[in-house]
Design an enzyme around this catalytic site. Structure first.
Site, short mmCIF file in Angstrom:
data_model
loop_
_atom_site.label_atom_id
_atom_site.label_comp_id
_atom_site.label_asym_id
_atom_site.label_seq_id
_atom_site.Cartn_x
_atom_site.Cartn_y
_atom_site.Cartn_z
CB CYS A 268 -0.91 0.03 1.22
SG CYS A 268 -2.06 -1.35 1.29
C1 BEZ Z 1 0.53 -4.55 1.81
O1 BEZ Z 1 0.05 -3.47 1.50
O2 BEZ Z 1 1.74 -4.76 1.77
C2 BEZ Z 1 -0.35 -5.68 2.26
C3 BEZ Z 1 -1.54 -5.40 2.91
C4 BEZ Z 1 -2.32 -6.46 3.35
C5 BEZ Z 1 -1.91 -7.77 3.11
C6 BEZ Z 1 -0.74 -8.01 2.41
C7 BEZ Z 1 0.07 -6.97 1.99
#
Ligand code: BEZ
Length: 223
Positions: free
Chosen positions: A57
């Site tokens: 994210c």
């Molecule tokens: C991420 O943004 O890295 C992420 C968020 C939730 C689950 C897996 C990865």
């Protein structure tokens, strides 16, 4: 574990292409947002991410901030969402600026009460009970939903692909052309099948390259 059953359709219908995107009022990093007022006469991209302070994210929001001027150029307003609160969004935005080389430059909705994520069906309980998946809605100036994408949490999205789709949609609306597979800006486009030969001849006065009567290429208008 028992999978979650779909909602009763009488109470819940997920959005489909061509539906009117529902309005909402929700708090965001840019203050309280009335979605329709925020969009005004622009196109819109509404997208969710699973969680603040997560690696994928963080890279997504940095990339989108870097591309924001490209969305502006196409008259598109961008707005993000997660079910985290405002104070987390604000703290996390400092990390985004520090690590991604771009400060957050569009509002992030703080959908703690899940009002918007429920309205737009962004929580898929069999994938994750709590977090939103990576949803994207492209909405046109008439508030019609023109694209819906759903990505898993572990895969960051390609925001240049969203720009490509917006270019394609705007070409279709303005010039009655569609775009072939893997099309990129500047390449030949296809006359929409709904235009018969007579109607096409009135618009594409320089003619076209006809591979089949239903596959008619022209140069991309507006280049
Ligand atoms: C991420 O943004 O890295 C992420 C968020 C939730 C689950 C897996 C990865």
């Amino acid at each position: 574990m028992q999978p979650h059953l779909p909602f009763d359709e009488e109470f819940f219908m997920s959005l489909r292409l061509g539906d009117i995107a529902p309005n909402f009022v929700q708090s965001s990093t840019a203050g309280e947002i009335d979605f329709y007022a925020y969009l005004a006469d622009s196109w819109g991209v509404l997208f969710s991410h699973p969680k603040d302070f997560t690696p994928v994210c963080t890279t997504e929001l940095g990339q989108l901030s870097k591309l924001k001027s490209e969305f502006d150029r196409r008259n598109v307003k961008v707005i993000g969402l997660s079910v985290d609160g405002l104070s987390d969004h604000e703290k996390w935005s400092l990390d985004i600026e520090q690590t991604q080389g771009a400060a957050l430059n569009f509002p992030l909705l703080a959908d703690l009460d899940r009002k918007v994520s429920t309205l737009y069906d962004m929580i898929h309980p069999n994938a994750n009970e709590t977090f939103t998946v990576r949803s994207v809605f492209i909405i046109d100036p008439n508030k019609k939903v023109r694209l819906i994408l759903t990505y898993p949490a572990s895969t960051g999205r390609n925001f240049k692909e969203l720009l490509r789709v917006i270019d394609s949609l705007q070409l279709t609306d303005q010039h009655k052309v569609a775009t072939p597979a893997n099309w990129e800006h500047g390449q030949d486009v296809i006359i929409v099948p709904s235009l018969n030969q007579e109607a096409a001849a009135k618009i594409f006065t320089e003619g076209w390259r006809e591979v089949k009567p239903y596959l008619r290429y022209v140069k991309q208008p507006n280049t």
